[in-house]
Design a protein around this motif. Sequence first.
Motif, mmCIF file in Angstrom:
data_model
loop_
_atom_site.group_PDB
_atom_site.id
_atom_site.type_symbol
_atom_site.label_atom_id
_atom_site.label_comp_id
_atom_site.label_asym_id
_atom_site.label_seq_id
_atom_site.Cartn_x
_atom_site.Cartn_y
_atom_site.Cartn_z
ATOM 1 N N ASP A 196 0.834 -1.204 0.000
ATOM 2 C CA ASP A 196 0.000 0.000 0.000
ATOM 3 C C ASP A 196 0.872 1.259 0.000
ATOM 4 N N LEU A 199 2.278 1.816 -3.468
ATOM 5 C CA LEU A 199 1.258 2.344 -4.375
ATOM 6 C C LEU A 199 0.983 3.815 -4.080
ATOM 7 N N THR A 200 0.908 4.145 -2.794
ATOM 8 C CA THR A 200 0.599 5.525 -2.429
ATOM 9 C C THR A 200 1.732 6.469 -2.836
ATOM 10 N N ARG A 206 -5.111 5.964 -2.167
ATOM 11 C CA ARG A 206 -6.028 5.048 -2.829
ATOM 12 C C ARG A 206 -7.353 5.755 -3.181
ATOM 13 N N PRO A 213 -6.530 6.972 -9.573
ATOM 14 C CA PRO A 213 -5.708 7.520 -8.485
ATOM 15 C C PRO A 213 -5.278 8.946 -8.847
ATOM 16 N N HIS A 279 -1.299 0.260 -11.602
ATOM 17 C CA HIS A 279 -2.575 0.362 -10.902
ATOM 18 C C HIS A 279 -3.517 -0.776 -11.286
ATOM 19 N N GLY A 283 -2.328 -3.209 -8.422
ATOM 20 C CA GLY A 283 -2.756 -2.125 -7.545
ATOM 21 C C GLY A 283 -3.497 -2.640 -6.321
ATOM 22 N N TRP A 284 -4.336 -1.763 -5.746
ATOM 23 C CA TRP A 284 -5.038 -2.115 -4.515
ATOM 24 C C TRP A 284 -6.011 -3.268 -4.738
ATOM 25 N N GLU A 288 -6.092 -6.810 -2.635
ATOM 26 C CA GLU A 288 -7.236 -7.359 -1.894
ATOM 27 C C GLU A 288 -7.641 -8.734 -2.396
#
Length: 562
Positions: A196, A199-200, A206, A213, A279, A283-284, A288
């Motif tokens: 995370d 990615l940030t 997020r 984004p 992404h 990505g997020w 998940e």
Amino acid sequence: MRIAVVADGDGGGWLAELGEGAPTTPVAPVRRVGDLVAAVRAAEQAGSEPPRWVWADTEDLYPDLVRAGVRVARCHDAALTEALLLGYEARHSEPHSLGAAWARLHDLPVPDDPARPLGEGTAAQPALFEADRSTLPPGTDRLAALVEVHADQRRRIADLPEPGRMALLAAVESAGALAAVEMSHDGLPWRPDVHDQVLTEILGPRPRAGERPPVLADLAARIGEVVGHEVNPDSPAQVLKAMAWVGHPVESTRSWVLEAVDHPLVPLLLRYKELARLHSANGWAWLETWVRELPGEDGEPRLGRFQPDYVVGGVVSGRWATRGGGALQIPKSVRRAVRADPGWVLVRADAGQLEPRVLAAVSGDDALAAAAAEEDLYARLAVHVGDDRERAKIGMLAAMYGQTSGDAAPLLATMRRLYPRALEHVDAAARTGEGGGIVRSWLGRTSPAPVDWAATAAATDGDRRRRAHGRFTRNFVVQATAAEWALVLLAALRQELPKTPEGGGIVFFVHDEVVLHVPAQLAEETVRAIERAQTRTREILFGDTPVRFPLAVSVTECYADR
DNA sequence: AGGGTTTGCCAC
DNA sequence: AAACGTGGCAAACCCT
């Protein structure tokens, strides 16, 4: 000793001890057990040598055993072996499940292979061996059918010109299936918080689902400003129009095409494509979906595991494929998230320059073998070729991939003069492929025949496809043998590695590198085990070849570190 | 709306 | 610099 085993779907099963001679027939009465896990565990620990389990399909039986904490040393996977034997007989397209093999023995209609949907691997909930994917007709004595197919497979192997090679291939393919289930069960240590954070840093905080984004949204806006109207940079069609609109028409929006254009729009587009890829692919949403968080203590960093399903033999060349999560293409940028648990380390073993070394070994080319006796094969090549290392490497790769364009041609001529037997090995494979023939790896994995050229009307297209198939068979003899080297290494590693606690051992494998996750105090012992496995791999496959297959072994906390 | 194909990029 | 092997995957695109 070999023990054939089938499950009853209720936690129990039937076992039959087999003789080692051929044909292999049961040497003791069939044993019915109520607790298959316990029976397998007991047999694995009894006697001086663990048995070779003979079963229909590792993916059907082994995940439940591993979940129950049982690991087995050896197996014979009837489905994988059937696929190898069918391939050898140029019958790649025929079903290879136990039921299909049995039906062929009895001249009965051959059932299709069962589909194996996503998520059927070890991440799924315990199933108590319930699935019978054998595709045998209802009412068939499944243990007898398994024993019969196994005996037939051993006969077919014994009848080959080089039975030892196919026997080895079947054994390491089966060992690979064991390793795949174990790896999938343990999973690659993955820190969700670090992912995370990466990615940030790159994309901004997020966004809500379906939104860009911040960094991507900003880039898209600036692209729109430069063009003069809104453009969706994710749409190749819109980007093509936009490039034409600003006076720089291009044939495609591939990044290397855009790179050649000098216009302020280009750096924005390239940056957008790079970040959008991260992404969408890792990505997020990926985090998940594919990373399972382990239960942890409050205040401690959250630990996770990436648990892809590996598909052994999923690639024609014998490389593995994966289902879900894109495990074989984890981008460099997110490898920071792959971190050992506290007190543990990652031990990484990376085979360098594997394919040219394999070519040196299988072709028996003395000059290339001499280069392959060195730590840096390409550097030695450069000395031979009288050029720089980079160009020597390009020449070698061109020979193995069939590249003809660019500056490969003169390099290839040099290669052909310096390494005649190596080049003849791949050239011959290419000629065979162009002629519609099949080629084999060192151990006998066989290339599939080309898809019906006669159906292709246009002669030019047929020619193009013939050459393409020649490049495929040219590469096959090298890539498939490299895959065999990796399988033998995995099998040797399983034998040599010290016992590790739950979650330890081999946790990741991609073509020519393995990652192990071990308690820090086991790191040294693990490195020594890897070195033993490496030596054994070379000896098992190629005997006393001068070719070396160096493994770069590193002990780190993070996959991004070398 | 849903499935199949194309495009483009990631890995080895 | 870009056409040279094996793949997986996501988004756009195209069709029914």
